[in-house]
Design a protein around this motif. Structure first.
Motif, PDB file in Angstrom:
ATOM      1  N   GLU A   1       1.035  -1.170  -0.021  1.00 41.06           N
ATOM      2  CA  GLU A   1      -0.268  -0.200   0.096  1.00 41.06           C
ATOM      3  C   GLU A   1       1.196   1.155   0.127  1.00 41.06           C
ATOM      4  O   GLU A   1       1.722   1.376   0.766  1.00 41.06           O
ATOM      5  CB  GLU A   1      -0.784   0.010   1.410  1.00 41.06           C
ATOM      6  CG  GLU A   1      -1.589   1.480   1.405  1.00 41.06           C
ATOM      7  CD  GLU A   1      -3.004   1.372   2.659  1.00 41.06           C
ATOM      8  OE1 GLU A   1      -3.360   2.119   2.744  1.00 41.06           O
ATOM      9  OE2 GLU A   1      -3.233   0.220   3.023  1.00 41.06           O
ATOM     10  N   TRP A   2       0.641   1.923  -1.141  1.00 39.52           N
ATOM     11  CA  TRP A   2       2.246   3.442  -1.004  1.00 39.52           C
ATOM     12  C   TRP A   2       1.026   3.983  -2.748  1.00 39.52           C
ATOM     13  O   TRP A   2       0.389   3.660  -3.005  1.00 39.52           O
ATOM     14  CB  TRP A   2       2.849   2.634  -2.569  1.00 39.52           C
ATOM     15  CG  TRP A   2       3.928   3.317  -2.309  1.00 39.52           C
ATOM     16  CD1 TRP A   2       4.260   4.533  -1.252  1.00 39.52           C
ATOM     17  CD2 TRP A   2       4.805   3.909  -3.402  1.00 39.52           C
ATOM     18  NE1 TRP A   2       5.761   5.141  -1.482  1.00 39.52           N
ATOM     19  CE2 TRP A   2       5.990   4.945  -3.168  1.00 39.52           C
ATOM     20  CE3 TRP A   2       5.435   3.171  -4.845  1.00 39.52           C
ATOM     21  CZ2 TRP A   2       6.681   4.978  -3.653  1.00 39.52           C
ATOM     22  CZ3 TRP A   2       6.213   3.704  -5.599  1.00 39.52           C
ATOM     23  CH2 TRP A   2       7.287   4.712  -4.889  1.00 39.52           C
ATOM     24  N   ASN A   3       0.996   5.455  -1.926  1.00 42.11           N
ATOM     25  CA  ASN A   3       0.488   6.694  -2.443  1.00 42.11           C
ATOM     26  C   ASN A   3       1.642   7.435  -3.168  1.00 42.11           C
ATOM     27  O   ASN A   3       1.175   8.013  -3.726  1.00 42.11           O
ATOM     28  CB  ASN A   3      -0.164   7.827  -1.440  1.00 42.11           C
ATOM     29  CG  ASN A   3       0.849   7.918  -0.528  1.00 42.11           C
ATOM     30  OD1 ASN A   3       2.280   8.024  -0.631  1.00 42.11           O
ATOM     31  ND2 ASN A   3       0.883   9.294   0.325  1.00 42.11           N
ATOM     32  N   GLY A   4       2.677   6.605  -3.345  1.00 42.87           N
ATOM     33  CA  GLY A   4       3.811   7.108  -4.759  1.00 42.87           C
ATOM     34  C   GLY A   4       4.125   8.648  -4.037  1.00 42.87           C
ATOM     35  O   GLY A   4       5.628   9.251  -4.473  1.00 42.87           O
ATOM     36  N   PHE A   5       4.301   9.137  -2.660  1.00 40.64           N
ATOM     37  CA  PHE A   5       4.964   9.992  -2.415  1.00 40.64           C
ATOM     38  C   PHE A   5       5.836   9.345  -1.046  1.00 40.64           C
ATOM     39  O   PHE A   5       6.847  10.371  -1.090  1.00 40.64           O
ATOM     40  CB  PHE A   5       4.029  11.140  -2.238  1.00 40.64           C
ATOM     41  CG  PHE A   5       3.539  11.691  -3.276  1.00 40.64           C
ATOM     42  CD1 PHE A   5       3.699  12.445  -4.756  1.00 40.64           C
ATOM     43  CD2 PHE A   5       1.606  11.650  -3.627  1.00 40.64           C
ATOM     44  CE1 PHE A   5       3.220  12.639  -5.152  1.00 40.64           C
ATOM     45  CE2 PHE A   5       1.216  11.975  -4.630  1.00 40.64           C
ATOM     46  CZ  PHE A   5       1.598  12.607  -5.689  1.00 40.64           C
ATOM     47  N   SER A   6       5.352   9.337  -0.122  1.00 41.07           N
ATOM     48  CA  SER A   6       6.151   8.845   1.039  1.00 41.07           C
ATOM     49  C   SER A   6       6.503   7.838   1.376  1.00 41.07           C
ATOM     50  O   SER A   6       6.416   7.263  -0.063  1.00 41.07           O
ATOM     51  CB  SER A   6       4.590   8.363   2.084  1.00 41.07           C
ATOM     52  OG  SER A   6       4.220   7.715   2.058  1.00 41.07           O
ATOM     53  N   ALA A   7       7.567   7.604   2.164  1.00 38.28           N
ATOM     54  CA  ALA A   7       9.020   6.159   1.661  1.00 38.28           C
ATOM     55  C   ALA A   7       8.479   5.330   2.026  1.00 38.28           C
ATOM     56  O   ALA A   7       8.892   3.884   2.148  1.00 38.28           O
ATOM     57  CB  ALA A   7       9.992   6.829   2.389  1.00 38.28           C
ATOM     58  N   GLU A   8       7.426   5.677   3.172  1.00 36.98           N
ATOM     59  CA  GLU A   8       6.624   4.233   3.333  1.00 36.98           C
ATOM     60  C   GLU A   8       6.404   3.317   2.810  1.00 36.98           C
ATOM     61  O   GLU A   8       4.492   4.008   1.972  1.00 36.98           O
ATOM     62  CB  GLU A   8       5.864   4.906   4.899  1.00 36.98           C
ATOM     63  CG  GLU A   8       5.071   3.620   5.444  1.00 36.98           C
ATOM     64  CD  GLU A   8       4.052   4.225   7.066  1.00 36.98           C
ATOM     65  OE1 GLU A   8       3.447   3.391   7.351  1.00 36.98           O
ATOM     66  OE2 GLU A   8       3.749   5.173   6.900  1.00 36.98           O
ATOM     67  N   GLN A   9       5.806   2.413   2.179  1.00 40.13           N
ATOM     68  CA  GLN A   9       5.307   0.812   1.701  1.00 40.13           C
ATOM     69  C   GLN A   9       4.502   0.056   2.859  1.00 40.13           C
ATOM     70  O   GLN A   9       5.697  -1.061   3.052  1.00 40.13           O
ATOM     71  CB  GLN A   9       6.218   0.717   1.118  1.00 40.13           C
ATOM     72  CG  GLN A   9       6.500   1.902   0.028  1.00 40.13           C
ATOM     73  CD  GLN A   9       7.414   0.789  -1.667  1.00 40.13           C
ATOM     74  OE1 GLN A   9       8.018  -0.166  -1.687  1.00 40.13           O
ATOM     75  NE2 GLN A   9       8.783   1.581  -1.678  1.00 40.13           N
ATOM     76  N   ARG A  10       3.498  -0.362   3.119  1.00 43.47           N
ATOM     77  CA  ARG A  10       2.902  -1.184   4.231  1.00 43.47           C
ATOM     78  C   ARG A  10       2.439  -2.153   3.298  1.00 43.47           C
ATOM     79  O   ARG A  10       1.679  -2.394   2.322  1.00 43.47           O
ATOM     80  CB  ARG A  10       1.799  -0.722   4.531  1.00 43.47           C
ATOM     81  CG  ARG A  10       1.474  -1.650   5.920  1.00 43.47           C
ATOM     82  CD  ARG A  10       0.439  -0.586   6.726  1.00 43.47           C
ATOM     83  NE  ARG A  10      -0.543  -0.698   5.832  1.00 43.47           N
ATOM     84  CZ  ARG A  10      -1.648  -1.521   5.824  1.00 43.47           C
ATOM     85  NH1 ARG A  10      -1.877  -2.538   6.040  1.00 43.47           N
ATOM     86  NH2 ARG A  10      -3.119  -1.279   5.538  1.00 43.47           N
ATOM     87  N   TYR A  11       3.541  -3.200   3.050  1.00 43.29           N
ATOM     88  CA  TYR A  11       3.143  -5.046   2.815  1.00 43.29           C
ATOM     89  C   TYR A  11       2.219  -5.170   3.402  1.00 43.29           C
ATOM     90  O   TYR A  11       1.054  -5.057   4.202  1.00 43.29           O
ATOM     91  CB  TYR A  11       3.740  -5.616   2.980  1.00 43.29           C
ATOM     92  CG  TYR A  11       3.447  -7.225   2.819  1.00 43.29           C
ATOM     93  CD1 TYR A  11       3.947  -7.832   1.140  1.00 43.29           C
ATOM     94  CD2 TYR A  11       3.557  -8.638   2.915  1.00 43.29           C
ATOM     95  CE1 TYR A  11       3.820  -8.509   0.595  1.00 43.29           C
ATOM     96  CE2 TYR A  11       2.698  -9.554   2.712  1.00 43.29           C
ATOM     97  CZ  TYR A  11       3.148  -9.841   1.218  1.00 43.29           C
ATOM     98  OH  TYR A  11       2.821 -10.908   0.744  1.00 43.29           O
ATOM     99  N   VAL A  12       0.845  -5.814   2.165  1.00 41.11           N
ATOM    100  CA  VAL A  12      -0.964  -5.968   1.948  1.00 41.11           C
ATOM    101  C   VAL A  12      -0.631  -7.397   1.485  1.00 41.11           C
ATOM    102  O   VAL A  12      -1.885  -7.774   1.807  1.00 41.11           O
ATOM    103  CB  VAL A  12      -1.689  -5.031   1.759  1.00 41.11           C
ATOM    104  CG1 VAL A  12      -1.370  -3.849   2.518  1.00 41.11           C
ATOM    105  CG2 VAL A  12      -1.919  -5.019   0.258  1.00 41.11           C
ATOM    106  N   GLY A  13      -0.402  -7.850   1.005  1.00 45.65           N
ATOM    107  CA  GLY A  13       0.127  -9.416   0.311  1.00 45.65           C
ATOM    108  C   GLY A  13      -0.917  -8.679  -1.366  1.00 45.65           C
ATOM    109  O   GLY A  13      -0.589  -7.842  -1.835  1.00 45.65           O
ATOM    110  N   ILE A  14      -1.947  -9.777  -0.984  1.00 47.04           N
ATOM    111  CA  ILE A  14      -3.164 -10.087  -2.158  1.00 47.04           C
ATOM    112  C   ILE A  14      -4.209  -9.345  -1.969  1.00 47.04           C
ATOM    113  O   ILE A  14      -5.058  -9.102  -2.685  1.00 47.04           O
ATOM    114  CB  ILE A  14      -3.529 -10.863  -2.612  1.00 47.04           C
ATOM    115  CG1 ILE A  14      -3.879 -12.383  -0.965  1.00 47.04           C
ATOM    116  CG2 ILE A  14      -1.836 -12.164  -2.856  1.00 47.04           C
ATOM    117  CD1 ILE A  14      -4.936 -13.125  -1.620  1.00 47.04           C
TER     118      ILE A  14
END
Length: 323
Positions: free
Chosen positions: A65-78
């Motif tokens: 889950e990522w908005n393209g701006f922040s460095a944080e990317q939360r793994y959400v699987g499928i």
């Protein structure tokens, strides 16, 4: 010097070295290959950065889950895939893409086939001019065509609207109505890439031996029988390939549709590519993970048609080998 006698081994000169075994030849070959790779390197690097890497990265982005701006990317699987498959707008985009394909493919394949039969006639004057005229839209930038078409179909000053008002039908907004926008866009797409399919058919017609026509005419066959018993059977393998290639082309209509309608009105022309673009770049809060999952599913759909293309090539070669 005594001449060699029978049974005495005679010293022979070693055979000359082949050109590929000579050190200077190998050195020139390595130098030539080095220049080849040097000229190819910019293309390889750019292709890797802007084509291969985004394709590979999209698989990872589809799992986060990522908005393209922040460095944080939360793994959400499928979860992104589940959300895409549960979104009715995604299935609406799939349906619109399929309808678009069903409109474009018959018009391009059959229309180009009939025109190729006419342009392939040696008795037609200026056939080269007509072939060039139909191919010119192909080399025109698609985005520019889309922008120009928006002016042409303008409900106030566009030629179709002006003609309709002259006939007393009132202004016509072909791109602004949800009932006509998709059909209008499909017709423009057919016109834009009509020349490619025409070239396919012209090349296919050139593969038919002229001796078959001459022998059939000697036997008293007329134009109808020539077309029915020679032209059609010889072109059946090409029909399969050209149809599959045209279907694949329908999955690359983003630039034209985006510049003409941007998916509107009321999402009536939102094909899958525009659906992906809307969530990745046009949304107030971009959802690159969601858009990447939709892109991966779209890629799997395209792969299905690639498999059909490989199968079509195999069947076509088999059919041509039997004739």
């Amino acid at each position: 010097m005594a001449s060699p006698t029978l049974g005495t081994p005679v010293a022979t000169m070693p055979p000359p070295a082949a050109a590929g075994d000579r050190p200077e030849f190998r050195k020139r070959l390595r130098r030539r290959n080095l220049w080849i790779y040097a000229f190819l390197m910019p293309t390889i690097v750019l292709y890797g950065l802007y084509t291969l890497y985004p394709m590979v990265a999209s698989y990872w982005y589809s799992l986060v889950e990522w908005n393209g701006f922040s460095a944080e990317q939360r793994y959400v699987g499928i979860s992104n895939y589940e959300a895409v498959l549960a979104d009715p707008m995604f299935w609406s985009a799939v349906r619109i893409t399929v309808v678009f394909m069903l409109i474009v493919t018959p018009l391009r394949v059959m229309g180009a086939f009939l025109l190729a039969l006419v342009l392939n006639s040696p008795r037609l004057p200026f056939s080269g001019f007509f072939r060039t005229a139909f191919f010119i839209p192909v080399v025109t930038t698609t985005a520019i065509v889309g922008v120009v078409m928006r002016f042409i179909f303008d409900p106030a000053n566009g030629p179709p609207s002006v003609v309709a008002q002259f006939l007393g039908l009132g202004p016509v907004d072909l791109l602004g109505s949800s009932s006509t926008a998709l059909l209008t866009s499909a017709v423009v797409y057919v016109w834009k890439f009509f020349g490619i399919t025409l070239v396919y058919w012209l090349a296919a017609l050139q593969t038919i031996p002229k001796d078959l026509y001459e022998a059939a005419r000697i036997d008293g066959a007329g134009p109808v029988n020539l077309f029915r018993y020679i032209t059609l059977p010889m072109l059946l393998p090409f029909l399969l390939i050209i149809t599959i290639l045209t279907i694949e082309d329908c999955f690359r209509a983003f630039d034209l549709m985006q510049t003409m309608t941007a998916g509107g009105p009321y999402y009536s022309t939102e094909i899958i590519e525009i659906f992906i673009y809307r969530w990745a770049f046009a949304a107030s809060i971009p959802q690159l993970g969601f858009a990447s999952a939709a892109a991966v599913l779209f890629g799997l759909l395209v792969m299905v048609f690639v498999i059909f293309q490989v199968w079509g090539l195999t069947v076509s070669r088999r059919m041509r080998g039997q004739r």
